[in-house]
Design a protein around this motif. Structure first.
Motif, mmCIF file in Angstrom:
data_model
loop_
_atom_site.group_PDB
_atom_site.id
_atom_site.type_symbol
_atom_site.label_atom_id
_atom_site.label_comp_id
_atom_site.label_asym_id
_atom_site.label_seq_id
_atom_site.Cartn_x
_atom_site.Cartn_y
_atom_site.Cartn_z
ATOM 1 N N SER A 1 10.241 54.777 -14.324
ATOM 2 C CA SER A 1 11.004 53.708 -13.683
ATOM 3 C C SER A 1 12.147 54.337 -12.903
ATOM 4 O O SER A 1 12.716 55.352 -13.319
ATOM 5 C CB SER A 1 11.551 52.740 -14.729
ATOM 6 N N PHE A 2 12.493 53.709 -11.758
ATOM 7 C CA PHE A 2 13.479 54.283 -10.847
ATOM 8 C C PHE A 2 14.566 53.270 -10.514
ATOM 9 O O PHE A 2 14.268 52.106 -10.240
ATOM 10 C CB PHE A 2 12.813 54.723 -9.533
ATOM 11 N N GLY A 3 15.812 53.736 -10.514
ATOM 12 C CA GLY A 3 16.932 52.956 -10.005
ATOM 13 C C GLY A 3 17.568 53.708 -8.853
ATOM 14 O O GLY A 3 17.895 54.892 -8.992
ATOM 15 N N VAL A 4 17.735 53.052 -7.704
ATOM 16 C CA VAL A 4 18.173 53.723 -6.482
ATOM 17 C C VAL A 4 19.454 53.084 -5.963
ATOM 18 O O VAL A 4 19.561 51.853 -5.923
ATOM 19 C CB VAL A 4 17.083 53.653 -5.391
ATOM 20 N N ALA A 5 20.407 53.916 -5.547
ATOM 21 C CA ALA A 5 21.660 53.400 -4.991
ATOM 22 C C ALA A 5 22.124 54.303 -3.863
ATOM 23 O O ALA A 5 22.121 55.533 -3.996
ATOM 24 C CB ALA A 5 22.740 53.304 -6.066
ATOM 25 N N LEU A 6 22.519 53.683 -2.745
ATOM 26 C CA LEU A 6 23.147 54.413 -1.648
ATOM 27 C C LEU A 6 24.648 54.463 -1.880
ATOM 28 O O LEU A 6 25.251 53.485 -2.333
ATOM 29 C CB LEU A 6 22.862 53.728 -0.310
ATOM 30 N N LEU A 7 25.266 55.601 -1.564
ATOM 31 C CA LEU A 7 26.714 55.726 -1.703
ATOM 32 C C LEU A 7 27.390 54.863 -0.650
ATOM 33 O O LEU A 7 27.148 55.001 0.554
ATOM 34 C CB LEU A 7 27.133 57.188 -1.529
ATOM 35 N N SER B 1 19.600 49.196 -5.757
ATOM 36 C CA SER B 1 20.857 48.584 -6.159
ATOM 37 C C SER B 1 21.164 47.367 -5.299
ATOM 38 O O SER B 1 20.709 47.251 -4.156
ATOM 39 C CB SER B 1 21.985 49.607 -6.029
ATOM 40 N N ASP B 2 21.980 46.481 -5.842
ATOM 41 C CA ASP B 2 22.254 45.211 -5.160
ATOM 42 C C ASP B 2 23.084 45.362 -3.895
ATOM 43 O O ASP B 2 23.268 44.404 -3.170
ATOM 44 C CB ASP B 2 22.972 44.249 -6.115
ATOM 45 N N ASN B 3 23.611 46.561 -3.596
ATOM 46 C CA ASN B 3 24.359 46.716 -2.354
ATOM 47 C C ASN B 3 23.438 47.030 -1.173
ATOM 48 O O ASN B 3 23.876 47.154 -0.048
ATOM 49 C CB ASN B 3 25.424 47.804 -2.481
ATOM 50 N N MET B 4 22.120 47.177 -1.440
ATOM 51 C CA MET B 4 21.156 47.436 -0.383
ATOM 52 C C MET B 4 20.425 46.141 -0.049
ATOM 53 O O MET B 4 19.776 45.542 -0.896
ATOM 54 C CB MET B 4 20.137 48.500 -0.821
ATOM 55 N N SER B 5 20.560 45.737 1.194
ATOM 56 C CA SER B 5 19.911 44.506 1.621
ATOM 57 C C SER B 5 18.421 44.720 1.771
ATOM 58 O O SER B 5 17.923 45.836 1.805
ATOM 59 C CB SER B 5 20.486 44.051 2.969
ATOM 60 N N ALA B 6 17.680 43.645 1.869
ATOM 61 C CA ALA B 6 16.240 43.745 2.060
ATOM 62 C C ALA B 6 15.914 44.488 3.344
ATOM 63 O O ALA B 6 14.943 45.232 3.430
ATOM 64 C CB ALA B 6 15.623 42.344 2.094
ATOM 65 N N ALA B 7 16.747 44.311 4.373
ATOM 66 C CA ALA B 7 16.502 45.007 5.636
ATOM 67 C C ALA B 7 16.705 46.503 5.474
ATOM 68 O O ALA B 7 15.971 47.310 6.035
ATOM 69 C CB ALA B 7 17.437 44.475 6.721
ATOM 70 N N ASP B 8 17.717 46.864 4.679
ATOM 71 C CA ASP B 8 17.973 48.285 4.458
ATOM 72 C C ASP B 8 16.812 48.944 3.739
ATOM 73 O O ASP B 8 16.404 50.060 4.064
ATOM 74 C CB ASP B 8 19.245 48.495 3.619
ATOM 75 N N ALA B 9 16.283 48.284 2.734
ATOM 76 C CA ALA B 9 15.258 48.883 1.901
ATOM 77 C C ALA B 9 13.854 48.575 2.372
ATOM 78 O O ALA B 9 12.892 49.094 1.836
ATOM 79 C CB ALA B 9 15.425 48.421 0.459
ATOM 80 N N ASP B 10 13.716 47.691 3.361
ATOM 81 C CA ASP B 10 12.429 47.253 3.859
ATOM 82 C C ASP B 10 11.697 46.365 2.859
ATOM 83 O O ASP B 10 10.582 45.955 3.090
ATOM 84 C CB ASP B 10 11.536 48.429 4.229
#
Length: 342
Positions: free
Chosen positions: A286-292, A323-332
């Protein structure tokens, strides 16, 4: 201040030399001025000010490598200059410089400086009372240099081994949590200066405890090593993998975001599903991803990645959650989208 001296060996040597110069050279400089020997006094004063200046530079900038090089050159050349001016008594100043050089620069450079200094001393024929004294000085100086070389070389090897033990996970060979903290701080500072994006991925092997319980810790260790090998083969040289603890790892990805980050995660998950195996079958993670985020603290960044990982574990495992700071557009894709779970 004391903490820096304990953790930075070269800085402690530079500081010790600076303090020794203040205590040891200052009285001689004063005495020579009082005796009317202004040339020798000026040389002593120049050496003293140069050493103090280099020491201050090392403390302010943290550049101990360059400072050490300059200081070694100043010390050795200064000792030769003093001997040239004051004669035989100046010979004794070279011995501490011969030893100290090996702790300021690499053994190869220190050896070169020492040989040049010894040769320069012997070239000053007037310094010695006889040829016997000159050859005695040369022999003792070479012995001191050889002894210092052996000691410094052994110390360097021991320091490297200790640093390796302190920063590398012994089972998997990747950097440990201590190294991760340092690298994340460096990444945060670099992102603030350059604007380069950084992604943090926390991954956890699904049902790893069951693997250990049913097949033994030896099989579990093999799974961890295989995972590390697979991730390193599937990522760039600029990406860094750390063992966070147990079966949990952290992957630092510079220069990726948006669709590119999504593609990286999809590819990594696909490769793991295809190639990770143990005696009981396939292994997933399982993976959790976050942009700084701009101006975000490292603690907050880690916390968001950990929260995303927790969501991936709680919503079915074998998932990638952004992570919740990434919008759907950011993450595709939307956060926790079934598209990523495959």
């Amino acid at each position: 201040m004391l903490k820096r001296l304990r953790t930075d060996f070269r800085l402690s040597i530079i500081t010790l030399l600076g303090a020794s110069a203040l205590l040891g050279i200052t009285p001689f400089a004063i005495m020579r001025f009082l005796q009317g020997n202004f040339v020798a006094g000026s040389i002593d004063t120049s050496i003293l000010l140069s050493i103090c200046g280099v020491m201050a530079y090392a403390w302010i900038t943290g550049d101990t490598r360059r400072s050490g090089m300059v200081l070694a050159v100043i010390a050795c050349s200064g000792a030769v200059a003093v001997a040239a001016v004051v004669g035989e008594v100046g010979l004794f100043w070279l011995y501490p410089c011969l030893v100290t050089a090996f702790f300021l620069v690499s053994p190869r450079i220190a050896t070169f400086l020492n040989l040049v200094s010894i040769a320069a001393m012997t070239a000053l024929g007037d310094v010695f009372q006889s040829d016997v004294q000159m050859w005695t000085f040369t022999a003792t100086a070479l012995v001191v240099s050889a002894t210092a070389f052996a000691f410094a070389h052994r110390t360097d090897n021991q320091r490297e081994r200790l640093e390796h033990l302190a920063t590398i996970d012994p089972l998997t060979g990747v950097k440990n949590r201590r190294s991760m903290d340092e690298e994340l701080n460096l990444a945060g500072a670099h992102a603030e200066r350059s604007g380069l994006s950084y992604a943090l991925v926390m991954l956890d092997i699904d049902h790893f405890k069951k693997v250990n319980d049913e097949y033994g810790h030896g099989v579990g260790d093999v799974v961890l090593v295989d995972l590390v090998t697979l991730i390193q083969q599937s990522t760039r040289k600029s990406d860094q993998l750390f063992r966070y603890g147990g079966e949990e790892f952290v992957l630092l990805l510079p220069g990726v975001d948006g669709a590119g980050l999504t593609a990286v995660m999809n590819n990594l998950q696909h490769i793991m599903r295809k190639k990770m195996r143990h005696p009981g079958g396939a292994i997933s993670a399982s993976f959790g991803v976050a942009l700084l985020g701009p101006g975000e603290s490292i603690e907050s960044w880690l916390e968001r990645a950990d929260t995303a990982l927790y969501e991936a574990k709680e919503t079915g495992r074998d998932r990638v959650v952004f992570s919740d700071n990434m919008s759907a557009a950011d993450a595709d894709v939307s956060v926790g989208s079934p598209e990523l779970a495959g």
